[in-house]
Enzyme design. Sequence first.
Site, short mmCIF file in Angstrom:
data_model
loop_
_atom_site.label_atom_id
_atom_site.label_comp_id
_atom_site.label_asym_id
_atom_site.label_seq_id
_atom_site.Cartn_x
_atom_site.Cartn_y
_atom_site.Cartn_z
N LYS A 97 0.84 -1.21 0.00
CA LYS A 97 0.00 0.00 0.00
C LYS A 97 0.87 1.25 0.00
O LYS A 97 0.57 2.23 -0.67
CB LYS A 97 -0.95 -0.02 1.21
N GLN A 126 -4.17 -1.60 9.74
CA GLN A 126 -4.16 -2.92 9.12
C GLN A 126 -4.71 -3.96 10.10
O GLN A 126 -4.25 -4.09 11.23
CB GLN A 126 -2.73 -3.28 8.71
N ASP A 178 -11.05 3.00 4.68
CA ASP A 178 -11.47 1.60 4.59
C ASP A 178 -13.00 1.49 4.55
O ASP A 178 -13.54 0.46 4.15
CB ASP A 178 -10.98 0.84 5.83
#
Length: 297
Positions: A52, A96, A119
Amino acid sequence: MTEVIDGNAVAQTIRDSLGGAIDTLDDAGVTPGLATVLMSDDPASETYVSMKQRDCEEVGINGIHVELDTHAPAQELYDTIDDLNADPDVNGILVQMPVVDQVDTRRVLRSVAPEKDVDGFHPENVGRMVAGNARFKPCTPHGIQKLLEHSGVETEGAEAVVVGRSDIVGKPMANLLIQKAPLGNATTTVCHSRTKDLAAHTRNADIVIAAAGVPELVDGSMLKEGATVIDVGVNRVDADTEKGYELVGDVEYESAKEVAGKITPVPGGVGPMTRAMLLWNTVKAASEQTGVAVDLD
Ligand code: NAD
């Protein structure tokens, strides 16, 4: 002929399409910023986060990475999130998952400021998506919608089966498919671990989206001729390779390819799209937080 849907190629198209928006922001003195936070020693999570960060660098997003000691108290993570929420150079925050056991995952999801929650997991953003007014669509289902769009798959009126009901893939995917909106309007069935006869559902489907985390759960005998098959699964199975494992999807690719009209491979299908949509959400966040209008479709 079965069409193999090339997720790498579609993801590159999405990344290219972000260039104009990033230039517009740049002209206004804004560089989008994405913070990734890792509090885990899971090797797969470490790989995901570094990919990412690399993606950010490639497209001109400022990547900020925070790594916390896995033995640190949970409060350190909550404090880090507070700091990032307050930092005007940070437009998007991604913690994460999964995080270490001492951390309350729900608290983490609630703590990220909704306007920086790229997200799309904050309860406010989940609610907005369900209500048809999404701020950030979760990256994997959003990426799948883009894959379907780029491959010319009509969702309107289609019979869709989503295999899996997780909060990050199955539930939001089904929700997006039933929205009265472009890339929605599908008649959608959600199957899960308690579904009695999975094949009875998948055999009727024009679109099958497999997100169960069970290697090769869906095979060709469970599919309708010409169906579109989207394989979300990424499963490590023991194999005689250098690493001692190989990655397989939730779909038995060889038999499914004989029956499907279109199919995604693993790897190179959904995975690159998830990463591309994270960049997309970050650019959207930067635009909305700074009031600099950009073109995103
Ligand atoms: P999860 O474990 O949270 O959820 C799996 C779901 O599948 C559950 O809802 C369960 O009810 C259902 N399920 C389990 N066994 C089943 C069975 N036999 N029949 C029908 N349903 C069954 O998993 P997740 O986080 O949703 O991820 C699913 C898969 O997708 C995993 O392999 C994961 O690694 C992968 N994934 C890939 C990406 C990507 O970008 N490519 C992103 C997220 C997840």
